[in-house]
Design a protein around this motif. Structure first.
Motif, PDB file in Angstrom:
ATOM      1  N   ALA A  79     -11.571   0.328   7.256  1.00 10.18           N
ATOM      2  CA  ALA A  79     -11.326   0.167   5.826  1.00 10.18           C
ATOM      3  C   ALA A  79     -12.637   0.032   5.060  1.00 10.18           C
ATOM      4  O   ALA A  79     -12.771   0.535   3.940  1.00 10.18           O
ATOM      5  CB  ALA A  79     -10.437  -1.054   5.590  1.00 10.18           C
ATOM      6  N   GLN A  80     -13.622  -0.620   5.687  1.00 10.81           N
ATOM      7  CA  GLN A  80     -14.915  -0.825   5.022  1.00 10.81           C
ATOM      8  C   GLN A  80     -15.678   0.475   4.801  1.00 10.81           C
ATOM      9  O   GLN A  80     -16.658   0.510   4.047  1.00 10.81           O
ATOM     10  CB  GLN A  80     -15.774  -1.797   5.836  1.00 10.81           C
ATOM     11  CG  GLN A  80     -15.320  -3.254   5.772  1.00 10.81           C
ATOM     12  CD  GLN A  80     -14.008  -3.496   6.521  1.00 10.81           C
ATOM     13  OE1 GLN A  80     -13.687  -2.773   7.464  1.00 10.81           O
ATOM     14  NE2 GLN A  80     -13.270  -4.514   6.105  1.00 10.81           N
ATOM     15  N   ASP A  81     -15.246   1.558   5.467  1.00 16.12           N
ATOM     16  CA  ASP A  81     -15.879   2.863   5.268  1.00 16.12           C
ATOM     17  C   ASP A  81     -15.418   3.541   3.975  1.00 16.12           C
ATOM     18  O   ASP A  81     -16.020   4.525   3.544  1.00 16.12           O
ATOM     19  CB  ASP A  81     -15.562   3.795   6.442  1.00 16.12           C
ATOM     20  CG  ASP A  81     -16.115   3.293   7.763  1.00 16.12           C
ATOM     21  OD1 ASP A  81     -17.171   2.632   7.742  1.00 16.12           O
ATOM     22  OD2 ASP A  81     -15.489   3.550   8.814  1.00 16.12           O
ATOM     23  N   ILE A  82     -14.337   3.026   3.378  1.00 19.58           N
ATOM     24  CA  ILE A  82     -13.760   3.652   2.183  1.00 19.58           C
ATOM     25  C   ILE A  82     -14.524   3.226   0.939  1.00 19.58           C
ATOM     26  O   ILE A  82     -14.741   2.042   0.687  1.00 19.58           O
ATOM     27  CB  ILE A  82     -12.263   3.277   2.040  1.00 19.58           C
ATOM     28  CG1 ILE A  82     -11.465   3.817   3.234  1.00 19.58           C
ATOM     29  CG2 ILE A  82     -11.697   3.801   0.727  1.00 19.58           C
ATOM     30  CD1 ILE A  82     -11.486   5.318   3.389  1.00 19.58           C
ATOM     31  N   GLU A  83     -14.927   4.219   0.146  1.00 16.80           N
ATOM     32  CA  GLU A  83     -15.679   3.957  -1.085  1.00 16.80           C
ATOM     33  C   GLU A  83     -14.867   4.247  -2.345  1.00 16.80           C
ATOM     34  O   GLU A  83     -15.321   3.958  -3.455  1.00 16.80           O
ATOM     35  CB  GLU A  83     -16.949   4.807  -1.098  1.00 16.80           C
ATOM     36  CG  GLU A  83     -17.901   4.502   0.056  1.00 16.80           C
ATOM     37  CD  GLU A  83     -19.042   5.490   0.153  1.00 16.80           C
ATOM     38  OE1 GLU A  83     -20.190   5.034   0.261  1.00 16.80           O
ATOM     39  OE2 GLU A  83     -18.793   6.716   0.090  1.00 16.80           O
ATOM     40  N   LEU A  84     -13.675   4.817  -2.159  1.00 18.11           N
ATOM     41  CA  LEU A  84     -12.855   5.222  -3.302  1.00 18.11           C
ATOM     42  C   LEU A  84     -11.384   5.160  -2.915  1.00 18.11           C
ATOM     43  O   LEU A  84     -11.007   5.640  -1.842  1.00 18.11           O
ATOM     44  CB  LEU A  84     -13.227   6.652  -3.727  1.00 18.11           C
ATOM     45  CG  LEU A  84     -12.315   7.361  -4.735  1.00 18.11           C
ATOM     46  CD1 LEU A  84     -12.391   6.667  -6.098  1.00 18.11           C
ATOM     47  CD2 LEU A  84     -12.704   8.842  -4.852  1.00 18.11           C
ATOM     48  N   ILE A  85     -10.551   4.556  -3.761  1.00 25.44           N
ATOM     49  CA  ILE A  85      -9.103   4.557  -3.586  1.00 25.44           C
ATOM     50  C   ILE A  85      -8.470   5.084  -4.865  1.00 25.44           C
ATOM     51  O   ILE A  85      -8.675   4.516  -5.951  1.00 25.44           O
ATOM     52  CB  ILE A  85      -8.545   3.152  -3.285  1.00 25.44           C
ATOM     53  CG1 ILE A  85      -9.154   2.578  -2.005  1.00 25.44           C
ATOM     54  CG2 ILE A  85      -7.018   3.197  -3.156  1.00 25.44           C
ATOM     55  CD1 ILE A  85      -8.753   1.128  -1.733  1.00 25.44           C
ATOM     56  N   VAL A  86      -7.716   6.175  -4.747  1.00 28.42           N
ATOM     57  CA  VAL A  86      -6.967   6.715  -5.876  1.00 28.42           C
ATOM     58  C   VAL A  86      -5.497   6.686  -5.487  1.00 28.42           C
ATOM     59  O   VAL A  86      -5.102   7.323  -4.505  1.00 28.42           O
ATOM     60  CB  VAL A  86      -7.393   8.152  -6.228  1.00 28.42           C
ATOM     61  CG1 VAL A  86      -6.707   8.596  -7.519  1.00 28.42           C
ATOM     62  CG2 VAL A  86      -8.903   8.259  -6.389  1.00 28.42           C
ATOM     63  N   LEU A  87      -4.705   5.926  -6.234  1.00 25.55           N
ATOM     64  CA  LEU A  87      -3.298   5.734  -5.894  1.00 25.55           C
ATOM     65  C   LEU A  87      -2.422   6.306  -7.001  1.00 25.55           C
ATOM     66  O   LEU A  87      -2.533   5.907  -8.162  1.00 25.55           O
ATOM     67  CB  LEU A  87      -3.010   4.241  -5.693  1.00 25.55           C
ATOM     68  CG  LEU A  87      -1.648   3.869  -5.096  1.00 25.55           C
ATOM     69  CD1 LEU A  87      -1.738   2.531  -4.356  1.00 25.55           C
ATOM     70  CD2 LEU A  87      -0.563   3.784  -6.163  1.00 25.55           C
ATOM     71  N   ALA A  88      -1.552   7.240  -6.628  1.00 30.34           N
ATOM     72  CA  ALA A  88      -0.633   7.858  -7.584  1.00 30.34           C
ATOM     73  C   ALA A  88       0.706   7.139  -7.534  1.00 30.34           C
ATOM     74  O   ALA A  88       1.299   7.003  -6.459  1.00 30.34           O
ATOM     75  CB  ALA A  88      -0.438   9.335  -7.253  1.00 30.34           C
ATOM     76  N   THR A  89       1.171   6.680  -8.677  1.00 33.32           N
ATOM     77  CA  THR A  89       2.478   6.025  -8.740  1.00 33.32           C
ATOM     78  C   THR A  89       3.000   5.996 -10.164  1.00 33.32           C
ATOM     79  O   THR A  89       2.224   5.949 -11.122  1.00 33.32           O
ATOM     80  CB  THR A  89       2.427   4.590  -8.176  1.00 33.32           C
ATOM     81  OG1 THR A  89       3.754   4.071  -8.066  1.00 33.32           O
ATOM     82  CG2 THR A  89       1.586   3.674  -9.052  1.00 33.32           C
ATOM     83  N   ALA A  90       4.329   6.014 -10.293  1.00 34.59           N
ATOM     84  CA  ALA A  90       4.992   5.779 -11.572  1.00 34.59           C
ATOM     85  C   ALA A  90       5.698   4.428 -11.554  1.00 34.59           C
ATOM     86  O   ALA A  90       6.307   4.036 -12.550  1.00 34.59           O
ATOM     87  CB  ALA A  90       5.998   6.888 -11.858  1.00 34.59           C
ATOM     88  N   THR A  91       5.605   3.740 -10.403  1.00 33.48           N
ATOM     89  CA  THR A  91       6.285   2.450 -10.242  1.00 33.48           C
ATOM     90  C   THR A  91       5.312   1.417  -9.686  1.00 33.48           C
ATOM     91  O   THR A  91       5.463   0.953  -8.551  1.00 33.48           O
ATOM     92  CB  THR A  91       7.505   2.601  -9.313  1.00 33.48           C
ATOM     93  OG1 THR A  91       7.087   3.218  -8.076  1.00 33.48           O
ATOM     94  CG2 THR A  91       8.592   3.442  -9.954  1.00 33.48           C
ATOM     95  N   PRO A  92       4.295   1.050 -10.452  1.00 33.29           N
ATOM     96  CA  PRO A  92       3.282   0.112  -9.960  1.00 33.29           C
ATOM     97  C   PRO A  92       3.868  -1.291  -9.764  1.00 33.29           C
ATOM     98  O   PRO A  92       4.890  -1.644 -10.345  1.00 33.29           O
ATOM     99  CB  PRO A  92       2.223   0.120 -11.073  1.00 33.29           C
ATOM    100  CG  PRO A  92       2.992   0.476 -12.304  1.00 33.29           C
ATOM    101  CD  PRO A  92       4.039   1.453 -11.854  1.00 33.29           C
ATOM    102  N   ASP A  93       3.192  -2.082  -8.956  1.00 35.69           N
ATOM    103  CA  ASP A  93       3.628  -3.456  -8.730  1.00 35.69           C
ATOM    104  C   ASP A  93       3.584  -4.274 -10.026  1.00 35.69           C
ATOM    105  O   ASP A  93       4.439  -5.124 -10.268  1.00 35.69           O
ATOM    106  CB  ASP A  93       2.738  -4.138  -7.681  1.00 35.69           C
ATOM    107  CG  ASP A  93       3.056  -3.687  -6.262  1.00 35.69           C
ATOM    108  OD1 ASP A  93       3.824  -2.715  -6.102  1.00 35.69           O
ATOM    109  OD2 ASP A  93       2.545  -4.310  -5.318  1.00 35.69           O
ATOM    110  N   GLN A  94       2.571  -4.045 -10.826  1.00 35.00           N
ATOM    111  CA  GLN A  94       2.396  -4.760 -12.087  1.00 35.00           C
ATOM    112  C   GLN A  94       1.931  -3.785 -13.162  1.00 35.00           C
ATOM    113  O   GLN A  94       1.401  -2.713 -12.848  1.00 35.00           O
ATOM    114  CB  GLN A  94       1.333  -5.861 -11.930  1.00 35.00           C
ATOM    115  CG  GLN A  94       1.666  -6.934 -10.904  1.00 35.00           C
ATOM    116  CD  GLN A  94       0.444  -7.790 -10.592  1.00 35.00           C
ATOM    117  OE1 GLN A  94      -0.382  -7.436  -9.764  1.00 35.00           O
ATOM    118  NE2 GLN A  94       0.331  -8.930 -11.266  1.00 35.00           N
ATOM    119  N   THR A  95       2.115  -4.180 -14.427  1.00 40.61           N
ATOM    120  CA  THR A  95       1.573  -3.351 -15.509  1.00 40.61           C
ATOM    121  C   THR A  95       0.066  -3.220 -15.354  1.00 40.61           C
ATOM    122  O   THR A  95      -0.505  -2.151 -15.534  1.00 40.61           O
ATOM    123  CB  THR A  95       1.915  -3.962 -16.878  1.00 40.61           C
ATOM    124  OG1 THR A  95       3.344  -4.081 -16.991  1.00 40.61           O
ATOM    125  CG2 THR A  95       1.389  -3.103 -18.003  1.00 40.61           C
TER     126      THR A  95
END
Length: 322
Positions: free
Chosen positions: A71-87
């Motif tokens: 996980a520490q190798d990851i430099e970018l997270i792009v998450l696609a969703t229309a139903t996020p956990d929070q606003t």
């Protein structure tokens, strides 16, 4: 040439699996009615302790393990969703925290069922420009939270789930090298009323419920998906006959069949999971991709086309040498 190469895939589904027959016990519908119109037989529905974020986290762990990276190798997270956990904050930052990553770029994108294709292009662009060397691209949804369970024309169509890929910058040959060859995205906001949720933070102050005019959506989907696939193949310099697999948005079996016919593609080259998972919106393409990778259909070096269309309307496609 620096390209974004898919080095790992992963997916996650809620524990609860619901058949059409089970659904018919609470909704005025039947297995025959659903299968004939959509091809859907099962869907997974999130329980109280399962959220878009937890599903995204599980899919991400599987993708990281498949890629053989930490996980520490990851430099970018792009998450696609229309139903996020929070606003806010973004669900991507919640996944970042669950993975134990102290610092990386992390944000959500919203393009509904096309969201994963939008996220792929964003991550690919950032990798090519040198912003990141490794990225997690995720599609995750809990659409069951926004369904009107008294509307049998829509509530039978959707399910919950998540899919993820690891993208890695690699120096590859211009010809024959692995990676994302091209992506092409579109949007046309004039069609808002054909597929939308009747709520929002700045309008009603409520989450709202999904509303859809299915016949019109079907017509636009077949036309737009065939066009964007033709467009993206031309941009990549790839003939339709060279395509090994199409991994489409899993909305409706009839849309998949009609799109394949319009392009002259053999049905056996189309990955189909809609019968098992229903429409999982932004999660459907990476979820189906992971299924086909893990069962051995999609292998290194093959040409794979990813495509989707969703509310907005938004639509897009990506051509990948896996």
């Amino acid at each position: 040439m620096i390209r974004s190469v898919i080095t790992g895939t992963g997916s996650a589904l809620p524990a609860r699996r619901v058949s059409n027959a089970q659904l018919a016990e609470q909704v005025d519908t039947s297995d025959e009615w659903i299968v004939e119109r959509t091809g859907i037989r099962f869907r997974h529905l999130a329980g109280p302790d399962e959220t878009t974020g937890t599903l995204a986290y599980d899919a991400s762990k599987a993708a990281l393990a498949a890629a053989g990276c930490l996980a520490q190798d990851i430099e970018l997270i792009v998450l696609a969703t229309a139903t996020p956990d929070q606003t806010f904050p973004s669900t991507a930052t919640k996944v970042q925290a669950m993975l134990g990553i102290d610092d990386c770029v992390a944000f959500d994108v919203a393009a509904v069922c096309s969201g994963f294709l939008y996220a792929v292009q964003v991550a690919d662009s950032m990798i090519r420009s040198g912003v990141a060397k490794r990225a997690l691209v995720i599609g995750a949804e809990t659409f069951s939270r926004i369904l009107d369970w008294e509307d049998r024309t829509t509530c039978v169509l959707f399910g919950d789930g998540a899919g993820a890929i690891v993208l890695e910058a690699q120096d590859t040959p211009d010809e024959g090298g692995r990676g994302i060859l091209t992506t092409k995205l579109h949007a046309d906001g004039r069609h808002n009323e054909l597929l939308y949720v009747d709520g929002g933070v700045s309008t009603t102050g409520t989450v709202g419920k999904l509303r859809m005019k299915g016949r019109e959506v079907f017509r636009h989907a077949v036309t737009n998906l065939a066009a964007v696939m033709t467009e993206s193949l031309a941009m990549a310099g790839v003939e339709a006959s060279d395509v090994d697999w199409v991994v489409p948005h899993q909305a409706n079996a009839r849309i998949l069949d009609a799109t394949a016919r319009k392009l002259g593609l053999a049905p056996e080259r189309v990955v189909v999971t809609v019968d098992q998972h229903a429409n999982t919106s932004a999660a459907s393409v990476p979820l189906a991709l992971d299924v086909a990778v893990r069962d051995g259909r999609i292998r290194e070096g093959q040409i794979v086309v990813l495509e989707a269309m969703g509310g907005g309307f938004t639509w897009g496609a990506a051509v990948v040498r896996f």
